[in-house]
Motif scaffolding. Structure first.
Motif, PDB file in Angstrom:
ATOM      1  N   GLU A  93       0.948  -1.293   0.041  1.00  0.00           N
ATOM      2  CA  GLU A  93      -0.108  -0.111  -0.153  1.00  0.00           C
ATOM      3  C   GLU A  93       0.780   1.200   0.021  1.00  0.00           C
ATOM      4  O   GLU A  93       0.462   2.211  -0.660  1.00  0.00           O
ATOM      5  CB  GLU A  93      -0.923   0.210   1.175  1.00  0.00           C
ATOM      6  CG  GLU A  93      -1.878  -1.071   1.205  1.00  0.00           C
ATOM      7  CD  GLU A  93      -2.874  -0.944  -0.117  1.00  0.00           C
ATOM      8  OE1 GLU A  93      -3.513   0.149  -0.453  1.00  0.00           O
ATOM      9  OE2 GLU A  93      -3.129  -1.799  -0.852  1.00  0.00           O
ATOM     10  N   TRP A 132       0.730   3.984  -2.669  1.00  0.00           N
ATOM     11  CA  TRP A 132       0.379   5.676  -2.489  1.00  0.00           C
ATOM     12  C   TRP A 132       1.662   6.505  -3.127  1.00  0.00           C
ATOM     13  O   TRP A 132       1.189   7.373  -3.346  1.00  0.00           O
ATOM     14  CB  TRP A 132       0.324   5.619  -0.914  1.00  0.00           C
ATOM     15  CG  TRP A 132      -0.012   7.155  -0.428  1.00  0.00           C
ATOM     16  CD1 TRP A 132      -1.101   7.774  -0.228  1.00  0.00           C
ATOM     17  CD2 TRP A 132       0.911   8.211  -0.065  1.00  0.00           C
ATOM     18  NE1 TRP A 132      -0.979   8.898  -0.036  1.00  0.00           N
ATOM     19  CE2 TRP A 132       0.280   9.307   0.355  1.00  0.00           C
ATOM     20  CE3 TRP A 132       2.286   7.898   0.032  1.00  0.00           C
ATOM     21  CZ2 TRP A 132       0.749  10.220   0.740  1.00  0.00           C
ATOM     22  CZ3 TRP A 132       2.965   9.084   0.605  1.00  0.00           C
ATOM     23  CH2 TRP A 132       2.150  10.152   1.118  1.00  0.00           C
ATOM     24  N   GLN A 170       1.214   9.521  -5.644  1.00  0.00           N
ATOM     25  CA  GLN A 170       1.480  10.776  -5.286  1.00  0.00           C
ATOM     26  C   GLN A 170       2.378  11.591  -6.354  1.00  0.00           C
ATOM     27  O   GLN A 170       2.417  12.657  -6.732  1.00  0.00           O
ATOM     28  CB  GLN A 170       1.940  10.930  -3.959  1.00  0.00           C
ATOM     29  CG  GLN A 170       1.042  10.559  -2.649  1.00  0.00           C
ATOM     30  CD  GLN A 170      -0.317  11.654  -2.797  1.00  0.00           C
ATOM     31  OE1 GLN A 170       0.126  12.788  -2.579  1.00  0.00           O
ATOM     32  NE2 GLN A 170      -1.283  10.805  -2.764  1.00  0.00           N
TER      33      GLN A 170
END
Length: 59
Positions: A3, A7, A11
């Motif tokens: 995860e 992420w 971003q």
């Protein structure tokens, strides 16, 4: 892919899309590539550690 990596990639992609300067966009795209390569290296290193640990010749 965990995860945290997902992420980070998200971003980096978002920042690249929002970047106004070419240099900033190039940086964030390169950062995304770097993150992917590091994830691959970590996976390979973990596999190597597992392989060395289970090497029956060293028991």
């Amino acid at each position: 892919m965990d995860e945290t990596t997902k992420w980070l990639l998200e971003q980096a992609k978002r920042q690249a899309e929002q970047a106004k300067a070419y240099e900033d966009r190039a940086f964030f795209l390169a950062l995304g590539t770097f993150i992917q390569k590091q994830e691959l290296r970590l996976t390979q290193a973990q596999g190597e550690v597992d392989g060395r640990f289970w090497d029956h010749r060293r028991w």
